[in-house]
Design a protein around this motif. Structure first.
Motif, PDB file in Angstrom:
ATOM      1  N   GLY A   1       0.812  -1.211   0.000  1.00 30.75           N
ATOM      2  CA  GLY A   1       0.000   0.000   0.000  1.00 30.75           C
ATOM      3  C   GLY A   1       0.846   1.262   0.000  1.00 30.75           C
ATOM      4  N   ALA A   2       1.989   1.224   0.688  1.00 29.87           N
ATOM      5  CA  ALA A   2       2.870   2.391   0.705  1.00 29.87           C
ATOM      6  C   ALA A   2       3.476   2.650  -0.676  1.00 29.87           C
ATOM      7  N   VAL A   3       3.837   1.590  -1.376  1.00 31.36           N
ATOM      8  CA  VAL A   3       4.368   1.771  -2.738  1.00 31.36           C
ATOM      9  C   VAL A   3       3.295   2.347  -3.655  1.00 31.36           C
ATOM     10  N   LEU A   4       2.095   1.781  -3.594  1.00 33.67           N
ATOM     11  CA  LEU A   4       0.992   2.295  -4.419  1.00 33.67           C
ATOM     12  C   LEU A   4       0.648   3.733  -4.031  1.00 33.67           C
ATOM     13  N   GLY A   5       0.677   4.030  -2.733  1.00 37.78           N
ATOM     14  CA  GLY A   5       0.393   5.393  -2.288  1.00 37.78           C
ATOM     15  C   GLY A   5       1.438   6.381  -2.777  1.00 37.78           C
ATOM     16  N   SER A   6       2.705   5.963  -2.810  1.00 40.54           N
ATOM     17  CA  SER A   6       3.768   6.840  -3.316  1.00 40.54           C
ATOM     18  C   SER A   6       3.557   7.151  -4.795  1.00 40.54           C
ATOM     19  N   VAL A   7       3.225   6.116  -5.563  1.00 38.77           N
ATOM     20  CA  VAL A   7       2.968   6.344  -6.993  1.00 38.77           C
ATOM     21  C   VAL A   7       1.759   7.260  -7.171  1.00 38.77           C
ATOM     22  N   LEU A   8       0.709   7.045  -6.390  1.00 39.34           N
ATOM     23  CA  LEU A   8      -0.473   7.900  -6.465  1.00 39.34           C
ATOM     24  C   LEU A   8      -0.132   9.342  -6.115  1.00 39.34           C
ATOM     25  N   ALA A   9       0.666   9.538  -5.073  1.00 37.41           N
ATOM     26  CA  ALA A   9       1.064  10.886  -4.677  1.00 37.41           C
ATOM     27  C   ALA A   9       1.879  11.563  -5.775  1.00 37.41           C
ATOM     28  N   TRP A  10       2.788  10.834  -6.372  1.00 36.29           N
ATOM     29  CA  TRP A  10       3.626  11.385  -7.445  1.00 36.29           C
ATOM     30  C   TRP A  10       2.766  11.802  -8.636  1.00 36.29           C
ATOM     31  N   ARG A  11       1.895  10.915  -9.079  1.00 38.53           N
ATOM     32  CA  ARG A  11       1.077  11.235 -10.245  1.00 38.53           C
ATOM     33  C   ARG A  11       0.081  12.354  -9.948  1.00 38.53           C
ATOM     34  N   LEU A  12      -0.461  12.369  -8.731  1.00 39.25           N
ATOM     35  CA  LEU A  12      -1.410  13.423  -8.371  1.00 39.25           C
ATOM     36  C   LEU A  12      -0.728  14.776  -8.311  1.00 39.25           C
ATOM     37  N   GLY A  13       0.473  14.821  -7.735  1.00 36.67           N
ATOM     38  CA  GLY A  13       1.199  16.080  -7.654  1.00 36.67           C
ATOM     39  C   GLY A  13       1.552  16.640  -9.023  1.00 36.67           C
ATOM     40  N   THR A  14       2.002  15.774  -9.921  1.00 35.06           N
ATOM     41  CA  THR A  14       2.347  16.244 -11.268  1.00 35.06           C
ATOM     42  C   THR A  14       1.103  16.633 -12.066  1.00 35.06           C
ATOM     43  N   TRP A  15      -0.008  15.959 -11.807  1.00 36.18           N
ATOM     44  CA  TRP A  15      -1.242  16.266 -12.543  1.00 36.18           C
ATOM     45  C   TRP A  15      -1.841  17.594 -12.092  1.00 36.18           C
ATOM     46  N   LEU A  16      -1.845  17.842 -10.790  1.00 37.27           N
ATOM     47  CA  LEU A  16      -2.405  19.089 -10.289  1.00 37.27           C
ATOM     48  C   LEU A  16      -1.428  20.265 -10.381  1.00 37.27           C
ATOM     49  N   GLY A  17      -0.162  19.977 -10.574  1.00 36.01           N
ATOM     50  CA  GLY A  17       0.838  21.045 -10.661  1.00 36.01           C
ATOM     51  C   GLY A  17       0.814  21.754 -12.011  1.00 36.01           C
ATOM     52  N   PRO A  18       1.784  22.625 -12.227  1.00 33.46           N
ATOM     53  CA  PRO A  18       1.858  23.346 -13.510  1.00 33.46           C
ATOM     54  C   PRO A  18       1.953  22.381 -14.681  1.00 33.46           C
ATOM     55  N   THR A  19       1.443  22.802 -15.810  1.00 37.72           N
ATOM     56  CA  THR A  19       1.418  21.954 -16.983  1.00 37.72           C
ATOM     57  C   THR A  19       2.826  21.627 -17.465  1.00 37.72           C
TER      58      THR A  19
END
Length: 201
Positions: free
Chosen positions: A118-136
């Motif tokens: 779950g921690a590995v999946l959560g890290s990937v989710l956090a990474w993708r969410l941060g890049t998606w919500l961040g600047p284009t």
């Protein structure tokens, strides 16, 4: 002279007390606990992604109308974004390990594996969410939108993908330390007392 006693004539030893029965591992229960732990831990990746988006330093860029350049060529914002992710992931990992230990003091392989996955999946989710919500990441379109000679933020990226392991490592180490220090102890076998034969036997 008295003849030596045969084994059948010797005083019988006291019966051994029964060993306490241990809880047997239920594979189905272990699987359910592991899957549930993995899902709950992975969902926490949303919190990590939002914290990373909020706290990570931005990379200032500027365009001259033809190309995009770093505003500060000696800046360390890109490294700072990775470092921020690692520190936040370690903090979330420590918290995760403590919460999982508190909720499952008896431990179990399924819970620990579920927490790590779950921690590995959560890290990937956090990474993708941060890049998606961040600047284009479309720098050309972003530069045209803000205009020439205008400073704008570059995309939020994770350069070192090894940072994704900070959360599971922090969680597993914390859980291991807490289990070693405060986890249930294995019951010692009861002491065996032999009754001596009565005098004159």
């Amino acid at each position: 002279m008295t003849a030596p006693l045969t084994p059948h004539d010797q005083w019988p030893p006291a019966p051994l007390p029964p060993f306490p029965e241990r809880d047997r591992m239920d594979p189905v229960r272990e699987l359910k606990n592991g899957v549930l732990t993995a899902v709950l831990v992975a969902v926490a990746g949303v919190v990590l992604g939002l914290l990373w988006l909020w706290l990570a330093p931005r990379i200032p860029l500027v365009s001259d109308g033809k190309a995009v350049y770093l505003k500060d060529t000696e800046g360390e914002q890109a490294i700072g974004a990775d470092g921020t992710f690692v520190l936040l992931a370690l903090a979330v990992g420590v918290l995760t390990g403590a919460v999982v230990f508190w909720r499952n003091r008896r431990g179990g392989v399924g819970v620990v594996l579920g927490m790590a996955v779950g921690a590995v999946l959560g890290s990937v989710l956090a990474w993708r969410l941060g890049t998606w919500l961040g600047p284009t990441s479309d720098l050309i379109a972003h530069a045209r939108a803000v205009g020439a000679k205008k400073v704008f933020d570059g995309p939020l990226e994770l350069q070192a993908k090894g940072a994704l392991l900070a959360w599971p490592v922090g969680a597993v180490l914390t859980h291991l330390l807490l289990t070693t220090g405060f986890g249930p102890r294995d019951e010692q076998p009861p002491a065996v007392h032999w009754n001596p034969p009565p005098p004159g036997v």
